[in-house]
Motif scaffolding. Structure first.
Motif, short mmCIF file in Angstrom:
data_model
loop_
_atom_site.label_atom_id
_atom_site.label_comp_id
_atom_site.label_asym_id
_atom_site.label_seq_id
_atom_site.Cartn_x
_atom_site.Cartn_y
_atom_site.Cartn_z
N UNK D 158 0.85 -1.13 -0.08
CA UNK D 158 -0.10 -0.22 -0.18
C UNK D 158 1.01 1.09 -0.08
N UNK D 159 1.91 1.29 0.87
CA UNK D 159 2.84 2.47 0.83
C UNK D 159 3.45 2.51 -0.40
N UNK D 160 3.86 1.41 -1.15
CA UNK D 160 4.63 1.72 -2.58
C UNK D 160 3.55 2.36 -3.54
N UNK D 161 2.40 1.73 -3.29
CA UNK D 161 1.36 2.36 -4.30
C UNK D 161 1.15 3.79 -4.21
N UNK D 162 0.73 4.09 -2.79
CA UNK D 162 0.54 5.72 -2.55
C UNK D 162 1.66 6.60 -2.96
N UNK D 163 3.03 5.91 -2.75
CA UNK D 163 4.26 6.65 -3.00
C UNK D 163 4.10 7.02 -4.50
N UNK D 164 3.92 6.03 -5.37
CA UNK D 164 3.81 6.02 -6.53
C UNK D 164 3.02 7.19 -7.10
N UNK D 165 1.64 7.25 -6.51
CA UNK D 165 0.70 8.21 -7.02
C UNK D 165 1.02 9.50 -6.51
N UNK D 171 4.20 16.12 -9.43
CA UNK D 171 4.78 16.35 -10.59
C UNK D 171 6.15 15.98 -10.84
N UNK D 172 6.39 14.69 -9.79
CA UNK D 172 7.81 14.03 -10.33
C UNK D 172 7.79 13.23 -11.44
N UNK D 173 6.44 12.92 -11.78
CA UNK D 173 6.45 11.57 -12.44
C UNK D 173 4.75 11.57 -13.34
N UNK D 174 5.06 11.02 -14.46
CA UNK D 174 3.74 10.54 -15.18
C UNK D 174 3.77 9.19 -15.29
N UNK D 175 2.42 8.55 -14.79
CA UNK D 175 2.27 7.26 -14.89
C UNK D 175 1.85 6.51 -16.12
N UNK D 176 2.57 5.92 -16.99
CA UNK D 176 1.70 5.57 -17.94
C UNK D 176 1.05 3.89 -17.46
N UNK D 177 0.37 3.57 -18.52
CA UNK D 177 0.04 2.10 -18.42
C UNK D 177 1.19 1.27 -18.21
N UNK D 178 2.19 1.51 -18.95
CA UNK D 178 3.36 0.38 -18.93
C UNK D 178 4.02 0.57 -17.50
N UNK D 179 4.34 1.82 -17.15
CA UNK D 179 5.00 1.91 -15.88
C UNK D 179 4.04 1.31 -14.66
N UNK D 180 2.69 1.73 -14.88
CA UNK D 180 1.87 1.04 -13.84
C UNK D 180 2.20 -0.58 -13.60
N UNK D 181 2.09 -1.04 -14.81
CA UNK D 181 2.33 -2.48 -14.81
C UNK D 181 3.89 -2.94 -14.29
N UNK D 182 4.90 -2.38 -14.68
CA UNK D 182 6.19 -2.31 -14.13
C UNK D 182 6.09 -2.28 -12.55
N UNK D 183 5.36 -1.25 -12.20
CA UNK D 183 5.50 -1.00 -10.70
C UNK D 183 4.66 -2.13 -10.13
N UNK D 184 3.54 -2.67 -10.84
CA UNK D 184 2.87 -3.92 -10.07
C UNK D 184 3.95 -4.91 -10.00
N UNK D 185 4.75 -5.19 -11.02
CA UNK D 185 5.53 -6.48 -10.99
C UNK D 185 6.39 -6.05 -9.86
N UNK D 186 6.99 -4.80 -9.84
CA UNK D 186 7.95 -4.78 -8.56
C UNK D 186 7.42 -4.95 -7.41
N UNK D 187 6.07 -4.69 -6.98
CA UNK D 187 5.49 -4.90 -5.92
C UNK D 187 5.36 -6.26 -5.66
N UNK D 188 4.88 -7.00 -6.70
CA UNK D 188 4.83 -8.49 -6.51
C UNK D 188 6.12 -8.95 -6.07
N UNK D 189 7.13 -8.27 -6.59
CA UNK D 189 8.48 -9.12 -6.14
C UNK D 189 8.52 -8.94 -4.93
N UNK D 190 8.20 -7.75 -4.38
CA UNK D 190 8.44 -7.45 -2.94
C UNK D 190 7.47 -8.15 -2.12
#
Lengths: 200, 200, 200, 200
Positions: D158-165, D171-190
DNA sequence: TATGAATGAGTATTCATTCAT
DNA sequence: GATGAATGAATACTCATTCAT
């Protein structure tokens, strides 16, 4: 060198004075705090440094007024005097209070038994009444007061007194020293047992 | 067939009744119009169809109460009675009013001489007082009332009467029929010239 | 010999400490200056001798906290260590900060990107991020971090870290040394490229 | 024909919307009721017809937002899916919520565990967490989640998810659909046990 | 005609900031 | 320098009154 300035520097006193004046004039609910502040010549916030709420303020005013009444009524009371003389003395003390402290007098009349009065205020109220009540009970036992509950005697006399002064500040009447004494005699007549029908 | 719902009475009467009740309890300034509407069981707007403002409403209540007092006080008054008997009759009419219409009685006590009372209200006030005043003047001329201004006599008696009933609803006292008559006698004693010093 | 009284520390420090405590607890808008003064054990006016406004004060607190974080995070950083070990070191420094300076940690979480933060505060924020960002970029180029924008990597890891400690002070969790290391491993797993599907 | 007019006629909804917007932007304490009224396009008093105090209002907003999150998160959840797929589904539902309801998302982040939240609000908070918690516990027992307390796993993800958004709306970041999926994979890894050291 | 939701000026109270001591 | 009483604008909330239905 403290506070030699034009306006009295004592803020709490100024606030109490303004509260007394406006509450006596318009009643508790009819008085707005900003108005009160303006009358006291202080900022609205200043009131709250000294009185934590409007209720606390009205209780402070009530207790000040009631204490003043108690002092003026009971001070230098010569309890050893005969009942009749003591009655006169009480009447005169009351009259002095109503004369010298008209605002306190009106305030007290207007804020009797209101729900915002706290236990302290009610306690002081009782403190004032008890000695008078004792006087009535004693007079009655001595046969120099009518055979009525002390509470009824007090209610009649106090009511008559209040009625008289209300009539004055309502503009119906001007109370001269002479009239005051006549009224006292009238009230004494309603207090003491009538001689009507008392045998030969 | 109109308004078969819950309370059938007509709206203005319900509003006046609620106003009387709340004003007598909390005073004019302490009573909120939406509250009043709820007590009357009508919509807030409905009040304004019948009374164009809060001030108009309080004056209507005042006039209703004062008129009721006038009727109860002056109706069937046997002016041909001797002064003493007339005094008793007045006292009993007053007592009946205070007993049968406690809300009107309290309301009137609480809303004396307030700045929101209009000329009509003040006129009615005077209408009530005039006959009593005449009675006092006449009694005095007949030598059966003390030698004081009629206004002072009225103030004393009215004040004593009010004091008595205030003591009752403040819980200090229970007024029995017997006590009521004793009080009447006491008040008569304060009204009629004392026999003190009157000797053979 | 000045101020031998109660607390000897210097005023600005006491004020900053109280501000840190209350802002961390109740937030900037939820904290009143007089309250803050009382907590600091100074007069309300004294705050303004050292900090010209509430905004200036909150920025001072922010900069103090952020600088502390920067120091604890970047001091004695062995940049020559392998990526994995450096990650562990960063994680431990962060944990030490959150442990030793819980108020600063909470404060920073609560006052991110608020409109009252001035340019200096924002600059320091960036100063903290830049080295971490560089670490991420370098790791990625070295193929030991996932192929995501450095900002995204930072957001995920920082977010996870914050989530963990928020859970602790919300009472959901007790973070043992062991758990801290497990969490570190989990975060490393989300940081480093997964070996899934990587084959000959 | 009801409310066809330009502005949506539903006052409570307009008020809730304005409250959501301003609370999400400035926080509870930082939002003034008159401001809120202006944003909602209603009179200040109107708010109080629908919400008896600011606290009641913020709880209404909290419950609305949390319920929305719960519905979006748990609706159409295919619990029969394998853990990995379910994780993806949860992640996507969360992302949809953050995307479609950014104000609710920000609001919830900002008003966690505040003292003005009432028992109902806290209860709903728990309702959202329980199923996720169950998912974590089950995953762990099945050996497909790391051997950490479920609370810690949730906090990290949850923390990682919130951090991302947060990074995105900071304004640090633009979350593309691709990035969202990469982040999901990263979180699954953790989330899932690392395969490190697991070898033939 | 009656309603009651809506209003915005008004109420009690708080708070950032100042300034005489 | 330090204080804390004082301020008045701002805050949360209320209420007499209006008006669309």
């Amino acid at each position: 060198m403290k506070a030699p300035a034009g306006k009295p520097e004592d803020k709490p006193a100024r606030i109490l004075q303004a509260a007394l004046t406006l509450f006596a004039e318009r009643g508790y609910a009819g008085t707005a705090m900003p108005d009160l502040a303006r009358h006291a010549g202080v900022g609205a916030g200043t009131i709250y440094r000294h009185f934590s709420s409007k209720e606390v303020l009205v209780n402070a005013v009530f207790q000040h007024a009631k204490n003043l009444l108690r002092e003026q009524l009971l001070r230098e009371l010569h309890l050893e005097l005969p009942t009749r003389a003591l009655f006169t003395q009480l009447w005169q003390q009351l009259a002095r209070f109503a004369r010298e402290h008209p605002l306190e007098f009106r305030f007290l009349e207007l804020h009797h038994h209101q729900p915002y009065l706290d236990e302290d205020s009610r306690a002081i109220e009782r403190q004032v009444l008890v000695p008078i009540w004792a006087y009535c009970v004693a007079s009655r036992q001595a046969g120099v007061a009518r055979d009525m509950p002390a509470e009824a005697l007090m209610a009649l006399i106090w009511g008559a007194f209040v009625g008289l002064f209300k009539a004055e500040y309502s503009g119906y009447l001007q109370i001269s020293e002479h009239l005051l004494m006549q009224a006292e005699e009238a009230c004494w007549a309603s207090f003491s047992p009538s001689s009507t029908g008392v045998g030969p």
